[in-house]
Design a protein around this motif. Structure first.
Motif, mmCIF file in Angstrom:
data_model
loop_
_atom_site.group_PDB
_atom_site.id
_atom_site.type_symbol
_atom_site.label_atom_id
_atom_site.label_comp_id
_atom_site.label_asym_id
_atom_site.label_seq_id
_atom_site.Cartn_x
_atom_site.Cartn_y
_atom_site.Cartn_z
ATOM 1 N N THR A 1 40.683 49.447 36.674
ATOM 2 C CA THR A 1 41.140 48.005 36.719
ATOM 3 C C THR A 1 42.499 47.643 37.521
ATOM 4 O OG1 THR A 1 42.510 48.543 34.653
ATOM 5 C CG2 THR A 1 40.410 47.600 34.360
ATOM 6 N N ASP A 2 42.472 47.852 38.674
ATOM 7 C CA ASP A 2 43.537 47.743 39.593
ATOM 8 C C ASP A 2 44.060 46.333 39.694
ATOM 9 O OD1 ASP A 2 43.848 50.582 40.214
ATOM 10 O OD2 ASP A 2 42.327 50.281 41.803
ATOM 11 N N HIS A 3 45.351 46.260 39.736
ATOM 12 C CA HIS A 3 45.951 44.978 40.266
ATOM 13 C C HIS A 3 45.585 43.996 41.235
ATOM 14 C CE1 HIS A 3 48.914 45.325 37.013
ATOM 15 N NE2 HIS A 3 49.235 46.666 37.524
ATOM 16 N N ASN A 4 44.711 42.772 40.894
ATOM 17 C CA ASN A 4 44.017 42.121 42.121
ATOM 18 C C ASN A 4 43.458 42.920 43.120
ATOM 19 O OD1 ASN A 4 45.886 40.434 40.420
ATOM 20 N ND2 ASN A 4 47.867 40.859 41.906
ATOM 21 N N GLN A 5 42.702 43.883 42.961
ATOM 22 C CA GLN A 5 42.148 44.827 43.764
ATOM 23 C C GLN A 5 40.827 45.298 43.216
ATOM 24 O OE1 GLN A 5 43.339 45.632 46.949
ATOM 25 N NE2 GLN A 5 45.619 45.160 46.572
ATOM 26 N N VAL A 6 39.789 45.624 44.255
ATOM 27 C CA VAL A 6 38.309 46.106 43.864
ATOM 28 C C VAL A 6 38.183 47.272 44.473
ATOM 29 C CG1 VAL A 6 37.559 43.995 42.924
ATOM 30 C CG2 VAL A 6 37.046 44.507 45.504
ATOM 31 N N ILE B 1 32.574 51.034 34.019
ATOM 32 C CA ILE B 1 32.544 49.658 34.058
ATOM 33 C C ILE B 1 33.149 49.061 34.815
ATOM 34 C CG2 ILE B 1 33.009 47.726 32.224
ATOM 35 C CD1 ILE B 1 32.663 50.140 30.115
ATOM 36 N N PRO B 2 32.573 48.224 35.689
ATOM 37 C CA PRO B 2 33.508 47.583 36.837
ATOM 38 C C PRO B 2 34.549 46.321 36.230
ATOM 39 C CG PRO B 2 31.149 47.456 37.159
ATOM 40 C CD PRO B 2 31.330 47.880 35.991
ATOM 41 N N GLY B 3 35.802 46.544 36.756
ATOM 42 C CA GLY B 3 37.006 45.648 36.021
ATOM 43 C C GLY B 3 37.851 45.463 37.185
ATOM 44 N N ILE B 4 38.711 44.531 36.706
ATOM 45 C CA ILE B 4 39.928 44.190 37.506
ATOM 46 C C ILE B 4 40.934 43.660 36.747
ATOM 47 C CG2 ILE B 4 39.068 41.720 38.102
ATOM 48 C CD1 ILE B 4 40.356 42.102 40.722
ATOM 49 N N GLU B 5 42.421 43.744 37.013
ATOM 50 C CA GLU B 5 43.297 43.194 36.144
ATOM 51 C C GLU B 5 43.952 42.190 37.164
ATOM 52 O OE1 GLU B 5 47.318 44.220 33.588
ATOM 53 O OE2 GLU B 5 46.471 45.923 34.900
ATOM 54 N N VAL B 6 43.925 41.016 36.762
ATOM 55 C CA VAL B 6 44.508 39.924 37.636
ATOM 56 C C VAL B 6 45.780 39.335 36.839
ATOM 57 C CG1 VAL B 6 43.875 37.546 38.740
ATOM 58 C CG2 VAL B 6 41.925 39.261 38.200
ATOM 59 N N SER B 7 46.589 39.208 37.780
ATOM 60 C CA SER B 7 47.842 38.854 37.341
ATOM 61 C C SER B 7 48.150 37.167 37.584
ATOM 62 C CB SER B 7 48.994 39.716 38.079
ATOM 63 O OG SER B 7 49.086 40.897 38.208
ATOM 64 N N ALA B 8 48.148 36.502 36.496
ATOM 65 C CA ALA B 8 48.193 35.174 36.483
ATOM 66 C C ALA B 8 49.739 34.371 36.954
ATOM 67 C CB ALA B 8 47.711 34.307 35.167
ATOM 68 N N ASN B 9 49.600 33.270 37.806
ATOM 69 C CA ASN B 9 50.822 32.898 38.274
ATOM 70 C C ASN B 9 51.959 32.531 36.968
ATOM 71 O OD1 ASN B 9 52.255 31.760 40.696
ATOM 72 N ND2 ASN B 9 51.972 29.907 39.726
ATOM 73 N N ASP B 10 51.119 32.103 36.057
ATOM 74 C CA ASP B 10 52.089 31.682 34.815
ATOM 75 C C ASP B 10 52.344 32.792 34.070
ATOM 76 O OD1 ASP B 10 49.460 31.701 33.816
ATOM 77 O OD2 ASP B 10 49.246 29.899 32.991
ATOM 78 N N GLY B 11 52.100 33.988 34.103
ATOM 79 C CA GLY B 11 52.577 35.226 33.544
ATOM 80 C C GLY B 11 51.518 36.410 32.997
ATOM 81 N N PRO B 12 50.581 35.862 32.267
ATOM 82 C CA PRO B 12 49.518 36.801 31.460
ATOM 83 C C PRO B 12 49.031 37.691 32.526
ATOM 84 C CG PRO B 12 49.580 34.751 30.390
ATOM 85 C CD PRO B 12 50.241 34.623 31.488
ATOM 86 N N LEU C 1 42.299 41.028 31.995
ATOM 87 C CA LEU C 1 41.352 41.796 32.419
ATOM 88 C C LEU C 1 40.003 41.314 32.392
ATOM 89 C CD1 LEU C 1 42.972 44.731 30.223
ATOM 90 C CD2 LEU C 1 42.708 45.035 32.608
ATOM 91 N N LEU C 2 39.279 41.393 33.295
ATOM 92 C CA LEU C 2 37.837 41.095 33.561
ATOM 93 C C LEU C 2 36.826 42.145 33.727
ATOM 94 C CD1 LEU C 2 39.769 38.642 35.506
ATOM 95 C CD2 LEU C 2 37.696 37.238 34.920
ATOM 96 N N ALA D 1 37.316 30.275 36.375
ATOM 97 C CA ALA D 1 36.396 30.904 37.369
ATOM 98 C C ALA D 1 35.464 32.068 36.589
ATOM 99 C CB ALA D 1 37.544 31.754 38.273
ATOM 100 N N GLY D 2 36.076 32.783 35.598
ATOM 101 C CA GLY D 2 35.305 34.056 35.072
ATOM 102 C C GLY D 2 34.257 33.502 34.290
ATOM 103 N N GLU D 3 34.273 32.154 33.879
ATOM 104 C CA GLU D 3 33.216 31.482 33.231
ATOM 105 C C GLU D 3 31.733 31.371 34.149
ATOM 106 O OE1 GLU D 3 34.766 27.761 31.627
ATOM 107 O OE2 GLU D 3 36.090 28.891 30.253
ATOM 108 N N GLY D 4 31.893 31.327 35.170
ATOM 109 C CA GLY D 4 30.954 31.106 36.270
ATOM 110 C C GLY D 4 30.071 32.611 36.470
#
Length: 288
Positions: A57-62, A78-89, A92-93, A131-134
């Motif tokens: 789960t790399d930061h903003n990377q695949v 298990i394919p994953g990614i950790e996305v750092s949101a602009n407002d803080g949180p 993990l997807l 975006a993830g809901e799609g």
């Protein structure tokens, strides 16, 4: 602190977990494609030796996920990614298919990245969840109650009134044992998951190779799709413990060189993330 039979704060023993018919997997681990020096092949070798599954789960990377797929390892991935949101949180997807992860990354993450590749992208939490809901994926909030002085946990942002509490209804799960957090933070995360009826995951948030597998999410599953469905149905068991303070310091020292070249964009992102807190403080002072 209430007792949870499915959240166990002790060292995981993969052999015993597998004998119960469960697959243990570290769902939060970083590689050299992010702010870690760990090579993908080394992580896969250790995961195979310990008998656990793995989500890179790399930061903003695949890139780490793609390399892992090319390695043809016997490790359940298990394919994953950790996305750092602009407002803080940090969101993990997890996806059941690498192709869906790559499509999500290409259309929503890559074009919104800043100069600092590991810092917050130009999307808020609500945008990332929408975006993830799609996609056929699950969304999990990493370390929801940490870190101190930073808006890197959704509960911290909700408590500070920077994000509405309805965000919990849009998540599938919370990370209830994060190896980099304090026990008190993880206990609060477990209580939050129960309060909001969310699934539970756990992972080391590891950046050093030896940390791999210190926290695992266990599910009765043979495929990534079955594993993620178990998380969604709240049928997981989380086993692990937090790293001692000395080990956290070692990890922080190891990670720092990866961030130093991007000091300016990181500070810019931190300033933007701090603005809601600053505005709230100023309003409170002006209102007496």
């Amino acid at each position: 602190m209430r007792y949870y039979k499915d959240i166990i704060f002790e060292k995981p023993v993969p052999e015993e977990i597998r004998r119960l018919g469960l697959l243990p997997a570290d769902l939060h681990f970083h590689t050299r494609y992010s702010d870690s020096a760990t090579r993908v092949r080394d992580a896969l070798k250790l995961a195979a030796r310990r008998g656990i599954g793995l989500a890179i789960t790399d930061h903003n990377q695949v890139g780490g996920v793609l390399e892992a797929g090319r390695q043809k390892s016997r490790v359940p991935l298990i394919p994953g990614i950790e996305v750092s949101a602009n407002d803080g949180p940090h969101i993990l997807l997890y996806f059941s298919a690498v192709s869906d992860l790559v499509d999500f990354y290409s259309h929503h993450v890559e074009k919104n990245r800043r100069t600092g590749p590991f810092t917050a992208i130009r999307l808020d939490t609500a945008d990332i969840l929408e975006a993830g809901e799609g996609y056929p994926c699950i969304t999990v909030e990493a370390h929801p109650c940490g870190y101190a002085f930073l808006n890197r946990g959704v509960q911290r942002c909700v408590a500070g009134d920077y994000i509405g509490k309805e965000v919990f209804s849009r998540l599938d799960a919370l990370e209830v044992i994060c190896g980099g957090m304090a026990r008190s933070h993880n206990q609060k995360a477990a209580e939050l998951a129960t309060t909001h009826g969310l699934g539970r995951t756990g992972g080391t948030d590891g950046h050093l190779l030896h940390e791999l597998g210190g926290v695992v999410t266990c599910a009765e599953a043979d495929t990534a799709e079955e594993f993620l469905e178990a998380v969604r149905r709240r049928e997981t068991v989380i086993i692990g413990h937090e790293r001692p303070l000395v080990e956290k310091a070692v990890m922080g020292t190891a990670v720092l060189p990866h961030h130093l070249p991007y000091t300016v964009p990181i500070l810019q992102a931190r300033w933007e993330q701090s603005l809601p807190r600053i505005r709230k403080f100023v309003r409170a002072r002006l209102n007496g």
